[in-house]
Design an enzyme around this catalytic site. Structure first.
Site, PDB file in Angstrom:
ATOM      1  N   TRP A 161      19.707  21.962   3.995  1.00  0.00           N
ATOM      2  CA  TRP A 161      21.035  21.356   4.032  1.00  0.00           C
ATOM      3  C   TRP A 161      21.947  22.088   5.007  1.00  0.00           C
ATOM      4  O   TRP A 161      22.778  21.470   5.671  1.00  0.00           O
ATOM      5  CB  TRP A 161      21.649  21.303   2.633  1.00  0.00           C
ATOM      6  CG  TRP A 161      23.006  20.682   2.642  1.00  0.00           C
ATOM      7  CD1 TRP A 161      24.184  21.283   2.349  1.00  0.00           C
ATOM      8  CD2 TRP A 161      23.342  19.328   2.983  1.00  0.00           C
ATOM      9  NE1 TRP A 161      25.232  20.402   2.492  1.00  0.00           N
ATOM     10  CE2 TRP A 161      24.732  19.189   2.881  1.00  0.00           C
ATOM     11  CE3 TRP A 161      22.595  18.228   3.373  1.00  0.00           C
ATOM     12  CZ2 TRP A 161      25.397  17.999   3.145  1.00  0.00           C
ATOM     13  CZ3 TRP A 161      23.262  17.031   3.644  1.00  0.00           C
ATOM     14  CH2 TRP A 161      24.642  16.930   3.525  1.00  0.00           C
ATOM     15  N   GLU A 167      22.343  13.154   3.757  1.00  0.00           N
ATOM     16  CA  GLU A 167      21.261  13.593   2.862  1.00  0.00           C
ATOM     17  C   GLU A 167      19.924  13.050   3.357  1.00  0.00           C
ATOM     18  O   GLU A 167      18.906  13.744   3.290  1.00  0.00           O
ATOM     19  CB  GLU A 167      21.516  13.146   1.425  1.00  0.00           C
ATOM     20  CG  GLU A 167      22.653  13.864   0.720  1.00  0.00           C
ATOM     21  CD  GLU A 167      22.328  15.295   0.304  1.00  0.00           C
ATOM     22  OE1 GLU A 167      21.179  15.753   0.447  1.00  0.00           O
ATOM     23  OE2 GLU A 167      23.260  15.972  -0.176  1.00  0.00           O
ATOM     24  N   TYR A 176      31.576  24.746   1.708  1.00  0.00           N
ATOM     25  CA  TYR A 176      31.042  23.464   1.234  1.00  0.00           C
ATOM     26  C   TYR A 176      30.867  23.501  -0.280  1.00  0.00           C
ATOM     27  O   TYR A 176      31.294  22.578  -0.988  1.00  0.00           O
ATOM     28  CB  TYR A 176      29.711  23.173   1.943  1.00  0.00           C
ATOM     29  CG  TYR A 176      28.994  21.967   1.395  1.00  0.00           C
ATOM     30  CD1 TYR A 176      29.452  20.685   1.660  1.00  0.00           C
ATOM     31  CD2 TYR A 176      27.861  22.112   0.600  1.00  0.00           C
ATOM     32  CE1 TYR A 176      28.804  19.574   1.146  1.00  0.00           C
ATOM     33  CE2 TYR A 176      27.201  21.010   0.088  1.00  0.00           C
ATOM     34  CZ  TYR A 176      27.673  19.745   0.359  1.00  0.00           C
ATOM     35  OH  TYR A 176      27.031  18.646  -0.158  1.00  0.00           O
TER      36      TYR A 176
END
Length: 185
Positions: free
Chosen positions: A52, A44, A22
């Site tokens: 995350w 988000e 990522y």
């Protein structure tokens, strides 16, 4: 963080292969596609209060459950879809965030019709700045993320406080917070 190939990478992604991929291929790359920006903003918002990596590990589950984050589809959903999603272990099951996604899809459609979702969001991007030397130099929020947060809330989005919108700005490439030593920045 020095890697096996002697390259440097931002230390926040650690050694998890999913997180490193990522970081290396998505995070901080300028994104202007409105649907991808919508997906990223919603993910988000689901991250609020979580890490995350939790969201990243469930991203494919989110994509399936939310029908590819198609705002035109999501905007029509109601209680039956909310109930289905609350039972889906492939996502973060939070009623407020699920209902907020539906309202966000409705807001997306209004913004897209009025001025375009991508131009709306990118209007908050700050001028390019020098990349940070250390993680301590990376802010948690900025005046621009506060302004974006307020504007998104006025439009009907939820779970888009200034810290979430700053993380969104980082992820979507509106700001480049790859450390100066990071070769991917």
């Amino acid at each position: 963080m020095e890697n096996a190939d002697n390259s440097m990478r931002c230390p926040w992604c650690g050694t998890d292969p999913l997180y490193m991929a990522y970081h290396d291929h998505e995070w901080g790359r300028p994104e202007r596609d409105p649907r991808r920006l919508f997906e990223l903003l919603i993910l988000e918002s689901f991250q609020a209060g979580l890490s995350w990596i939790t969201i990243l590990r469930k991203r494919e589950g989110f994509r399936a459950a939310f029908r590819g984050f198609d705002p035109a589809v999501l905007a029509t959903w109601g209680e039956p879809e909310v109930a289905r999603l609350l039972a889906d272990p492939g996502i973060v099951r939070h009623r407020g965030k699920i209902e907020g996604t539906i309202r966000g899809a409705q807001a997306f459609l209004r913004i897209e019709a009025r001025e375009g979702f991508s131009p709306f969001l990118w209007s908050f991007a700050p001028p390019a700045a020098a990349r940070p030397q250390t993680l301590a130099e990376v802010p948690g929020q900025t005046p621009q993320s506060l302004a974006m947060s307020k504007a998104l809330k006025r439009e009907g989005f939820n779970f888009v406080g200034p810290t979430i919108t700053y993380a969104f700005m980082q992820a979507s490439g509106m700001v480049n917070d790859h450390l100066a030593a990071c070769r991917w920045g």
